[in-house]
Design an enzyme around this catalytic site. Structure first.
Site, PDB file in Angstrom:
ATOM      1  N   GLY A  63       0.786  -1.230   0.000  1.00 50.83           N
ATOM      2  CA  GLY A  63       0.000   0.000   0.000  1.00 50.83           C
ATOM      3  C   GLY A  63       0.814   1.273   0.000  1.00 50.83           C
TER       4      GLY A  63
ATOM      5  N   CYS B 246      15.585  -0.333   2.469  1.00 50.04           N
ATOM      6  CA  CYS B 246      15.901  -1.474   3.331  1.00 50.04           C
ATOM      7  C   CYS B 246      17.395  -1.709   3.439  1.00 50.04           C
ATOM      8  CB  CYS B 246      15.226  -2.733   2.798  1.00 50.04           C
ATOM      9  SG  CYS B 246      13.427  -2.611   2.714  1.00 50.04           S
TER      10      CYS B 246
END
Length: 388
Positions: A199, A321
């Site tokens: 999302g 990340c």
């Protein structure tokens, strides 16, 4: 601040927040409850499922809501591992996948699965000939191949890869987290078996995702319990965030022709014409419209990022990340880049809220930062580490 790191996360769209608010206040009920007050919540869940399905041309009952893209990827891969098993099976992936795919596959290799990695060309696209070499109709095979790369924005030949895999009766999962809402994704035209969505990459909040599961395809649940999501993903649904994801999907369907790629092209033209030693990385033809991935000779990307942050421009050197890790990007190394070029790269990712004025201000700041960083470098010692 000028925010140009939208592949890391996007801001929540105001209309998404507005759609979510009633389900954070008045309509707080559990959608699985049997009384009347839960009906609007249950209906909202169904509407969101329809909205997400429509964005990728799926059926509503093929959408499973999850907590994030990483959960979607892990659910798909671990389900396939359990269904197909490790004996006489083969797991295929590419050298440029996100860690949410690479780490689960590494874990499979550690317990005896045969895993093989497909290389990419210099433009960042899969080597389809190499993929074909690893396919054998007599060996049960499943593959996880991304639709669009999170660092370079390069879109992959996923339709061609899917056709090769189907010909050999292999199963395909695709990480489409950086593709959905940015490039056309149609699971009827490209009949993948599973597809992951996140999302917060398309203007919904963090903490919600989805997994497309082709109708009739079996899934071994990662989470077991109350049997929500058609028994595929137990746990009470995060309704406000799911509503937000549904609204974001609807907005992505209705946003019309995007101007993002025109702004991206304008930025690249300015950088190429005003700064020496600039390399625009990845395929020029096959890429998402919001990404500029660029390297600068004799500049450390981490140093540039810090100088730009001080100038009020937020960009990244690659996947969020991997921020803070010292090794060069595995994506750029797979594309054949030297360590120096890989470490001199910036990922600049635009959003539908980015303006031309912001792009021009950012281009000025990048040129200034490159000039400053090059000026303090020593030809003997190489790049100087820049600290705040």
């Amino acid at each position: 601040m000028i925010y140009l790191d939208n592949n890391a996360t996007t801001p929540v769209h105001p209309e998404v927040l507005e759609a979510m608010m009633p389900f954070l206040t008045d309509h707080f009920h559990n959608p699985s409850s049997g009384y009347r007050a839960s009906k609007p919540v249950k209906n909202a869940l169904a509407t969101a499922r329809e909205q997400v399905a429509a964005l990728i041309n799926a059926r509503p009952d093929e959408i499973i809501f999850t907590s994030c893209g990483t959960e979607s990827n892990n659910t798909a891969l671990k389900s396939l591992a359990r269904l197909i098993g490790r004996k006489k099976s083969r797991v295929l992936t590419s050298a440029i996948e996100h860690s949410a795919v690479l780490r689960p596959i590494e874990a499979m290799a550690a317990v005896g699965f045969e895993t093989r990695t497909i290389g990419v060309h210099e433009d960042g696209r899969f080597d389809l000939e190499e993929l074909a070499e690893h396919l054998d109709a007599d060996i049960p095979t499943f593959a996880s191949l991304m639709w669009s790369n999170n660092e370079t924005g390069v879109t992959q030949p996923i339709a061609e890869a899917c056709a090769l895999l189907k010909e050999k009766k292999a199963v395909l999962h695709t990480d489409a987290i950086q593709a959905v809402g940015k490039v056309p994704v149609d699971v009827r035209a490209v009949p993948v078996d599973m597809l992951s969505i996140s999302g917060h990459k398309l203007y919904a909040p963090k903490g919600v995702g989805a997994l497309y599961l082709r109708n009739g395809f079996r899934l071994e649940p990662l989470l077991r319990g109350g049997g929500q999501e058609g028994t595929h993903r137990s746990g009470t649904e995060n309704v406000p965030y799911i509503v937000g994801l549904g609204k974001a999907a609807e907005l992505a369907m209705n946003c019309g022709k995007s101007q993002i790629s025109e702004l991206r092209d304008h930025l690249e033209k300015r950088l190429s014409s005003e700064i020496e030693g600039v390399h625009l990385n990845g395929s020029r033809e096959h890429r998402a419209g919001n990404i500029c991935h660029v390297s600068f000779d004799h500049c450390e990307g981490a140093g540039l990022m810090i100088l730009l942050d001080e100038a009020g421009v937020q960009v990244s050197t690659g996947s969020a990340c991997m921020t803070g890790k010292q090794q060069p990007s595995h994506v750029q190394k797979a594309m054949g880049f030297s360590d120096e070029r890989a470490k001199s790269s910036l990922r600049i990712s635009l959003s539908r809220f980015t303006t031309r004025e912001e792009i021009d201000t950012a281009a000025d700041a990048i040129a200034k930062a490159v000039k400053k960083l090059r000026a303090i470098q020593s030809p003997l010692t190489g790049p100087v580490q820049v600290y705040r």
